[in-house]
Scaffold this motif. Structure first.
Motif, PDB file in Angstrom:
ATOM      1  N   TYR A 357       0.904  -1.333  -0.012  1.00 13.88           N
ATOM      2  CA  TYR A 357       0.171  -0.008   0.084  1.00 13.88           C
ATOM      3  C   TYR A 357       0.728   1.339  -0.064  1.00 13.88           C
ATOM      4  O   TYR A 357       0.503   2.070  -0.612  1.00 13.88           O
ATOM      5  N   PHE A 358       2.035   1.153   0.651  1.00  8.88           N
ATOM      6  CA  PHE A 358       2.937   2.346   0.610  1.00  8.88           C
ATOM      7  C   PHE A 358       3.371   2.668  -0.800  1.00  8.88           C
ATOM      8  O   PHE A 358       3.681   3.848  -1.086  1.00  8.88           O
ATOM      9  N   ASP A 359       3.653   1.661  -1.189  1.00  3.66           N
ATOM     10  CA  ASP A 359       4.184   1.615  -3.018  1.00  3.66           C
ATOM     11  C   ASP A 359       2.887   2.000  -3.749  1.00  3.66           C
ATOM     12  O   ASP A 359       3.257   2.870  -4.718  1.00  3.66           O
ATOM     13  N   ILE A 360       1.828   1.849  -3.612  1.00  7.54           N
ATOM     14  CA  ILE A 360       0.860   2.239  -4.404  1.00  7.54           C
ATOM     15  C   ILE A 360       0.479   3.896  -4.236  1.00  7.54           C
ATOM     16  O   ILE A 360       0.554   4.537  -4.916  1.00  7.54           O
ATOM     17  N   MET A 361       0.921   4.411  -2.846  1.00  9.54           N
ATOM     18  CA  MET A 361       0.565   5.636  -2.581  1.00  9.54           C
ATOM     19  C   MET A 361       1.597   6.382  -3.365  1.00  9.54           C
ATOM     20  O   MET A 361       1.364   7.556  -3.970  1.00  9.54           O
ATOM     21  N   VAL A 362       2.833   5.951  -3.316  1.00  6.79           N
ATOM     22  CA  VAL A 362       3.932   6.956  -4.015  1.00  6.79           C
ATOM     23  C   VAL A 362       3.969   6.511  -5.493  1.00  6.79           C
ATOM     24  O   VAL A 362       4.090   7.576  -6.242  1.00  6.79           O
ATOM     25  N   ASN A 363       3.869   5.490  -5.980  1.00  5.04           N
ATOM     26  CA  ASN A 363       3.864   5.051  -7.520  1.00  5.04           C
ATOM     27  C   ASN A 363       2.691   5.349  -8.203  1.00  5.04           C
ATOM     28  O   ASN A 363       2.700   5.917  -9.165  1.00  5.04           O
ATOM     29  N   TYR A 365      -0.353   6.830  -7.143  1.00  7.48           N
ATOM     30  CA  TYR A 365      -0.960   8.186  -6.950  1.00  7.48           C
ATOM     31  C   TYR A 365       0.162   9.449  -6.743  1.00  7.48           C
ATOM     32  O   TYR A 365      -0.337  10.496  -6.378  1.00  7.48           O
ATOM     33  N   ASN A 366       1.389   9.092  -7.118  1.00  5.59           N
ATOM     34  CA  ASN A 366       2.556  10.360  -7.101  1.00  5.59           C
ATOM     35  C   ASN A 366       2.197  11.115  -5.909  1.00  5.59           C
ATOM     36  O   ASN A 366       2.561  12.280  -5.730  1.00  5.59           O
ATOM     37  N   MET A 367       1.879  10.461  -4.718  1.00  8.44           N
ATOM     38  CA  MET A 367       2.006  11.271  -3.450  1.00  8.44           C
ATOM     39  C   MET A 367       3.428  11.190  -2.427  1.00  8.44           C
ATOM     40  O   MET A 367       3.878  10.181  -2.721  1.00  8.44           O
ATOM     41  N   GLU A 368       3.382  12.519  -2.109  1.00  7.71           N
ATOM     42  CA  GLU A 368       4.784  12.497  -1.044  1.00  7.71           C
ATOM     43  C   GLU A 368       4.230  11.886   0.208  1.00  7.71           C
ATOM     44  O   GLU A 368       3.579  12.653   0.825  1.00  7.71           O
ATOM     45  N   PRO A 369       4.718  10.941   0.671  1.00  7.02           N
ATOM     46  CA  PRO A 369       4.209  10.563   1.811  1.00  7.02           C
ATOM     47  C   PRO A 369       4.569  11.491   3.089  1.00  7.02           C
ATOM     48  O   PRO A 369       5.609  11.930   3.221  1.00  7.02           O
ATOM     49  N   GLU A 370       3.410  11.922   3.944  1.00 10.61           N
ATOM     50  CA  GLU A 370       3.449  12.589   5.132  1.00 10.61           C
ATOM     51  C   GLU A 370       4.521  11.922   6.215  1.00 10.61           C
ATOM     52  O   GLU A 370       4.456  10.478   6.095  1.00 10.61           O
ATOM     53  N   LEU A 371       4.699  12.311   7.202  1.00 11.48           N
ATOM     54  CA  LEU A 371       5.471  11.849   8.341  1.00 11.48           C
ATOM     55  C   LEU A 371       4.799  10.875   9.048  1.00 11.48           C
ATOM     56  O   LEU A 371       5.198   9.710   9.514  1.00 11.48           O
ATOM     57  N   GLN A 372       3.291  10.930   9.154  1.00 17.39           N
ATOM     58  CA  GLN A 372       2.456  10.026   9.889  1.00 17.39           C
ATOM     59  C   GLN A 372       2.407   8.720   8.856  1.00 17.39           C
ATOM     60  O   GLN A 372       2.371   7.548   9.529  1.00 17.39           O
ATOM     61  N   ASN A 373       2.617   8.772   7.523  1.00 12.37           N
ATOM     62  CA  ASN A 373       2.725   7.626   6.589  1.00 12.37           C
ATOM     63  C   ASN A 373       3.929   6.937   6.941  1.00 12.37           C
ATOM     64  O   ASN A 373       3.781   5.480   7.071  1.00 12.37           O
ATOM     65  N   TYR A 374       5.029   7.627   7.005  1.00  8.25           N
ATOM     66  CA  TYR A 374       6.166   6.922   7.226  1.00  8.25           C
ATOM     67  C   TYR A 374       6.010   6.152   8.564  1.00  8.25           C
ATOM     68  O   TYR A 374       6.738   5.077   8.944  1.00  8.25           O
ATOM     69  N   GLY A 375       5.772   6.897   9.408  1.00  5.12           N
ATOM     70  CA  GLY A 375       5.376   6.437  11.106  1.00  5.12           C
ATOM     71  C   GLY A 375       4.693   4.930  11.122  1.00  5.12           C
ATOM     72  O   GLY A 375       5.091   4.173  11.746  1.00  5.12           O
TER      73      GLY A 375
END
Length: 609
Positions: A357-363, A365-375
């Motif tokens: 899901y993290f890869d889906i967000m980045v690749n 939807y071209n989203m820059e993950p927020e600190l909370q996503n990384y957390g």
């Protein structure tokens, strides 16, 4: 919305500059009778006034036209409005108020609202009026400018506006925004006249500052005088959410359905709040019922339900609704949506799914993950024992990890015997990062030493905490019985039924031991004492008191709903599983991180929390 008629221009020489000229009458009519005038049309009118009318300093009529131009432009183009303002030779209070309002509503120039207010005060022939103060206080509230807001309050008193309901409402909102609840309450208590907005401002202030019970009491006090509106209802629902007061939340929901005529623009907001309330009060069935009954949903509606499934450990339902949101409602997920699905992975220990899901967000939807996503991802990997992967993400993050991330790494690594040296290093770094403002880092460091049986270091950390005036956050649990929330602290003896509660706890433990229950001392107090001493300490934990009180006072067959401010320990988790089986009762417990539904000796978390 009214539209502006096209202004027909004429050669300059054919126009009279007299006030009574038809063109000027036409301009005046447009600027006084129209509900709105577009910016291009305003500039056309401005150009016509420049060509045909006397300068503003020579004509009161021209000055009036400029003030009307300023009125319409102030919320459309701030810099153009300032140009108009500086062309008015003798601006009056209304003109100043117009520009102060424009500054207060602007995105990046709110500070200038107070500066212009000071300029107004310097004018010998002008005084601020009751319309000035709400605009200035709005800017101060947004900027958390406590000093400037207090100065404004002094001028409210000085200029005799302390009885004006609008000025007082703005003062309540300002003080609440700055965390000054006592000052907000004083303003409210002194008001000779209150409106629904006054009550809403105070109730919202109480909710925002965590005074949920007082917010509900204030709501009850308001009811004989005013019918609640969308703002009121949303604040009350949020208070119920904070308290975990399901009965009051359901009453509020019923009230909305029966008596509240909610403005359509509030309908989605109120229903989103209801979904969140039911999720956080442990009733996913009701949350889904509200969601399914919505005729219109936004991203926040889906986010609330996905996050609800996540904290209840229902990962598959969270993933299903993520897909439905995209394919049925054609909505684009945002960073909060991915916090929801990543949290769902976290609460079930689905590390590979979380990575996906993290890869889906980045690749995708071209989203820059927020600190909370990384957390979320770091915590998931660390808790699954993949510490090195988690640390690789920390080192590759574009932003500095916060203390929450370091705490999750320390907490996970100290549970692994081969990572004690690493956890000690990270815990010491966390202490250095937090400086002298928090006790949590010291508690984690003492836990690291305790897990290695290094009791001398544990004692030193405890002494250091004592010297700094720190104390471990006390465990606190609440249980709602017949619409009343009862709160218990660890070792509490203040409740009127304390004697019966402790006697009943003894009986519970006797029955549990016969069924095979044994204390788990792995998270017992961080001191080197024998098992009996640790056992006595464990049985004083606040959730046990709440469960015992719930069993004593709930109707047969009713679930016991417990809300705790800290993560439930292993022993109390095991205790709750046994109680659910031996006493044939469903226990729904919300701790700091998630929900646990204990039924028939099992927990919905599947012992991963």
């Amino acid at each position: 919305m009214a539209t502006s008629p096209v202004l027909i221009t004429s050669p300059t020489g054919e126009l009279s500059t007299a006030v009574g000229h038809p063109l000027h009458r036409r301009i005046r009519h447009i600027l006084t009778q129209s509900a709105t005038v577009s910016l291009p049309h305003l500039k056309q009118i401005h150009a016509q006034v420049l060509r045909t009318a006397p300068p503003p300093h020579q004509s009161p009529e021209t000055s009036f036209l400029y003030s009307r131009l300023l009125h319409f432009s102030s919320l459309q183009d701030l810099f153009y409005s300032l140009q108009l303002f500086r062309q008015i030779p003798y601006p009056n209070t209304f003109t100043y108020n117009t520009v102060i309002r424009a500054y207060a509503h602007s995105k990046d120039h709110k500070k200038q609202a107070f500066s212009l207010f000071l300029e107004l005060l310097e004018q010998e022939s002008l005084l601020p009026d009751k319309h000035t103060f709400p605009f200035v206080l709005k800017a101060c509230a947004y900027l958390f400018a406590l000093g400037e807001g207090k100065q404004t309050h002094a001028h409210v008193l000085k200029h005799g506006c302390d009885s004006d309901v609008y000025a007082n409402n703005s003062l309540i909102h300002f003080y609440a925004s700055c965390g000054q609840l006592e000052s907000a309450r004083k303003v409210f208590d002194k008001m000779p006249e209150r409106s629904l907005v006054s009550w809403n401002a105070l109730i919202d202030a109480l909710v925002q500052l965590g005074e949920f019970e007082e917010a509900l009491r204030t709501f009850v006090e308001m009811m004989p005088s005013f019918e609640p509106d969308g703002y009121t209802v949303q604040s009350v629902i949020d208070a119920c959410t904070g308290l975990g007061a399901l009965s009051m939340g359901m009453w509020t929901h019923a009230y909305v359905l029966k008596k509240c005529d909610i403005d359509p623009k509030f309908d989605v907001l109120v229903k989103n709040s209801l979904i969140e309330m039911y999720c956080k009060c442990g009733s996913m069935r009701m949350a889904q019922q509200v969601f399914q009954g919505m005729t219109r949903r936004d991203v926040n509606s889906w986010n609330a339900l996905i996050l609800g499934f996540a904290v209840h450990g229902e990962a598959e339902s969270a993933f299903e609704h993520f897909d439905r949101m995209i394919h049925e409602d054609k909505l684009t997920p945002n960073s909060i949506t991915f916090v929801g699905v990543l949290s769902a992975c976290n609460h079930r220990g689905l590390a590979d799914e979380g990575r996906r899901y993290f890869d889906i967000m980045v690749n995708e939807y071209n989203m820059e993950p927020e600190l909370q996503n990384y957390g979320c991802l770091i915590d998931l990997l660390a808790r699954k024992g993949r510490i090195n992967e988690a640390l690789d993400i920390v080192s590759s993050m574009p932003m500095k990890p916060d203390d929450v991330i370091w705490r999750s790494l320390v907490d996970a690594s100290c549970k692994q015997s081969d990572c004690l040296e690493l956890s000690e290093e990270m815990a010491k770094r966390l202490v250095a990062n937090e400086g002298s403002g928090s006790s949590e880092a010291y508690v984690l460091l003492s836990r690291v030493f305790a897990s290695a049986n290094r009791w001398n270091e544990v004692g030193l950390i405890r002494k250091l905490m004592s010297d700094k005036g720190f104390g471990k956050e006390p465990g606190c649990s609440s249980v709602e019985i017949n619409g009343i929330v009862h709160e218990f602290f660890a070792g509490d003896t203040t409740h009127p039924q304390s004697k019966q509660i402790y006697q009943f706890l003894d009986k519970i433990e006797e029955r549990l031991k016969i069924a095979g229950y044994v204390h788990d001392f792995s998270q017992a107090p961080l001191v080197d004492e024998d098992h009996e001493g640790k056992g006595n300490s464990l049985r004083l934990h606040s959730e046990r008191l709440a469960i015992a009180y719930g069993l004593l006072n709930s109707k047969p067959g009713a679930p016991v709903r417990v809300f705790k401010n800290l993560r439930v320990c292993k022993d109390c988790h095991n205790f709750s599983k046994f109680v659910s089986k031996i006493f044939n009762v469903e226990i729904i417990m919300r701790d700091r991180l998630r929900f646990h539904c204990f039924r028939d000796g099992l927990c919905s978390c599947m012992d991963f929390w």
